[in-house]
Design an enzyme around this catalytic site. Sequence first.
Site, PDB file in Angstrom:
ATOM      1  N   TYR A 109       4.661  42.516  99.085  1.00  0.00           N
ATOM      2  CA  TYR A 109       3.923  41.443  98.408  1.00  0.00           C
ATOM      3  C   TYR A 109       2.501  41.404  98.936  1.00  0.00           C
ATOM      4  O   TYR A 109       2.263  41.519 100.144  1.00  0.00           O
ATOM      5  CB  TYR A 109       4.580  40.080  98.668  1.00  0.00           C
ATOM      6  CG  TYR A 109       3.751  38.898  98.195  1.00  0.00           C
ATOM      7  CD1 TYR A 109       3.964  38.337  96.940  1.00  0.00           C
ATOM      8  CD2 TYR A 109       2.740  38.357  99.007  1.00  0.00           C
ATOM      9  CE1 TYR A 109       3.191  37.265  96.503  1.00  0.00           C
ATOM     10  CE2 TYR A 109       1.971  37.291  98.567  1.00  0.00           C
ATOM     11  CZ  TYR A 109       2.200  36.748  97.315  1.00  0.00           C
ATOM     12  OH  TYR A 109       1.430  35.702  96.883  1.00  0.00           O
ATOM     13  N   GLU A 197      -1.724  37.768  92.425  1.00  0.00           N
ATOM     14  CA  GLU A 197      -0.420  37.994  93.057  1.00  0.00           C
ATOM     15  C   GLU A 197       0.131  39.328  92.592  1.00  0.00           C
ATOM     16  O   GLU A 197       0.261  39.551  91.380  1.00  0.00           O
ATOM     17  CB  GLU A 197       0.568  36.883  92.695  1.00  0.00           C
ATOM     18  CG  GLU A 197       0.584  35.744  93.683  1.00  0.00           C
ATOM     19  CD  GLU A 197       1.827  34.877  93.539  1.00  0.00           C
ATOM     20  OE1 GLU A 197       2.302  34.359  94.565  1.00  0.00           O
ATOM     21  OE2 GLU A 197       2.324  34.714  92.413  1.00  0.00           O
TER      22      GLU A 197
END
Length: 386
Positions: A109, A197
Amino acid sequence: MNIHEYQAKDILRNFGVVVPEGKVITAPSEAISAAKGLGTSVVVVKAQIHAGGRGKGGGVKLAKSPEEAGKIASEILGMNLVTHQTGPDGKKVNKVLVEQGLDIATELYVGITLDRTVGQLAIMASTEGGMEIEKVAAETPEKILKEWVDPAAGLRPAQARKLAFGLGLSGDAFKNGVKFIMALYKAYTATDASLFEINPLVVTKDGRVLALDAKINFDDNALYRHKDYFELRDLDEEEPLEVEASKYDLNYIKLDGNVGCMVNGAGLAMATMDIIKLNGGEPANFLDVGGNASPETVENGFKIILADPNVKAVLINIFGGIVRCDRVAKGIIQAAKNVQINVPLIVRLAGTNAEEAAELLANSDVKMEVATTLKEAAEKAVASIA
């Protein structure tokens, strides 16, 4: 402003951020040709809606042949996809992204946003790719790495290397990871984004680092500098009342409660919603009419609030600083003439020209309850629908 995954990847690609090859389609037959053109044995068919959790809702599936891609596309297109971010009604899928399958070794991530507490951009990275970052932060915060970027110096290569090392990358994956993070930062600052993101960020078995998914939110206040990005807005993905409110420059967000709120100033609006909840009610919306509210602004605000069938009462809470209370009062009177207000109306006006406003309202034939304090106003609003 939010955009679709495929749009986000197109933007990232222009800044040298590595993303999988893919094609967005709107018909099952297009999925077959798109899958053939990608040249991989496996493709991924991904629903394009403005919500996370698409995979859990059945909106992301693997296809092992072009024909299977067409079949899956026919199942996903037109479906009402329900995820934890869409609410129980879900969202209709009008487009799907057909994307090349990857030989994935690791899911990670990476995200970028503004940390307002320090006035710097924060780059977050975690080995827990594919999971909701909020859950990771709550349960295993030690697994989130952070680097803050000095706006004058920009992201330093040493910081990118530190993040890549913290993610456990080595060899070619390490080099590619550093390049990825540097390019992502460049894209973020150049596009005036409010959030990037990449979840998951994937490392393939041959050491490539790619954005398997991408979410971009733009700062609305900077969109005048990016008119080409504004054209990416998909109104079908937005709440209709919020779209309507944007036409009148009203800051409106629909919520699930039944007490409509019209307030000036975001902070006061948040406080108003909080005190409604404190008194046992639920706000139906966030509506900030701003510091230049005119009678027309107030009337349009009424129209938006009352268009929500869940609204059972309306609370107007204005603190006159820049905006004058008498202008708001005129707006209430004007709205009452042009809009059918068939729910209890509670008004609290304080500050600049509050006395003049009180006189205007007292001499009108608008049916309402007047409150002098915010607490009293919230109590009356909640009691009116009890």
